[in-house]
Design an enzyme around this catalytic site. Sequence first.
Site, PDB file in Angstrom:
ATOM      1  N   ARG A 148     -40.027  19.464 -63.856  1.00 34.26           N
ATOM      2  CA  ARG A 148     -38.813  20.024 -63.236  1.00 34.26           C
ATOM      3  C   ARG A 148     -37.567  19.565 -63.977  1.00 34.26           C
ATOM      4  NH1 ARG A 148     -41.100  17.799 -57.670  1.00 34.26           N
ATOM      5  NH2 ARG A 148     -41.474  16.208 -59.228  1.00 34.26           N
ATOM      6  N   SER A 205     -42.144  17.566 -52.820  1.00 34.75           N
ATOM      7  CA  SER A 205     -42.832  17.265 -51.555  1.00 34.75           C
ATOM      8  C   SER A 205     -42.022  16.254 -50.752  1.00 34.75           C
ATOM      9  CB  SER A 205     -44.225  16.700 -51.817  1.00 34.75           C
ATOM     10  OG  SER A 205     -45.059  17.683 -52.365  1.00 34.75           O
ATOM     11  N   LYS A 213     -49.314   4.332 -51.806  1.00 38.45           N
ATOM     12  CA  LYS A 213     -48.300   5.348 -51.539  1.00 38.45           C
ATOM     13  C   LYS A 213     -48.394   5.780 -50.078  1.00 38.45           C
ATOM     14  CE  LYS A 213     -46.567   9.226 -54.274  1.00 38.45           C
ATOM     15  NZ  LYS A 213     -46.842  10.084 -55.425  1.00 38.45           N
ATOM     16  N   HIS A 266     -45.929  23.838 -56.549  1.00 39.96           N
ATOM     17  CA  HIS A 266     -47.331  23.613 -56.930  1.00 39.96           C
ATOM     18  C   HIS A 266     -48.074  24.950 -57.076  1.00 39.96           C
ATOM     19  CE1 HIS A 266     -46.763  19.622 -54.557  1.00 39.96           C
ATOM     20  NE2 HIS A 266     -46.750  19.320 -55.831  1.00 39.96           N
TER      21      HIS A 266
END
Length: 154
Positions: free
Chosen positions: A92, A130, A43, A19
């Site tokens: 990514r 994460s 979430k 990030h």
Amino acid sequence: MTKKVAVFPGSFDPITLGHVSIVNRALPLFDEIIIAIGVNTEKKHMFSVEQRKSWIKACFPGNKKIRVDIYEGLTVDYCHAHHANFILRGLRTAADFEFERGIGQINRRLNTSVETVFFLTESHLTPITSSIVRDVIRHGGDISGLVPNQVKIS
Ligand code: ADP
């Protein structure tokens, strides 16, 4: 000239070196970047939004171009309310691309004045997510090299 404001939305649970890299690379392109922590009640998270916010702030001390905020609801609505015409996202992998393509195209349908800008991850940061960081923390592993030094787990 209108100010170029970008929103970098995410969970940041916790912020990682991936990030930080995206923010640093985007800084020269924009007048302001709002790192916006999306609160998503569906979430599960490991760290409170306040904790996530304070870690993010600590990563960019004194940088007047960066703001950290918490939001709920549609990202495009948040952008509209904050006069932001750009959304920042990182890519990514091919899986990220597919996921981001869907979100980006729907966001565009919701608000055509907001453009999503994608940054390809620096190669050495590609494996960092994460969720992997949370797994390492859960099992007592070493997270140095994955998150900025400002993220301190007590
Ligand atoms: P979300 O829950 O919205 O995926 P994240 O906090 O996981 O939120 O990620 C926010 C953004 O940061 C996403 O665009 C994601 O692709 C990007 N990102 C996450 N990890 C990396 C990394 N290692 N390198 C570059 N971008 C990343």
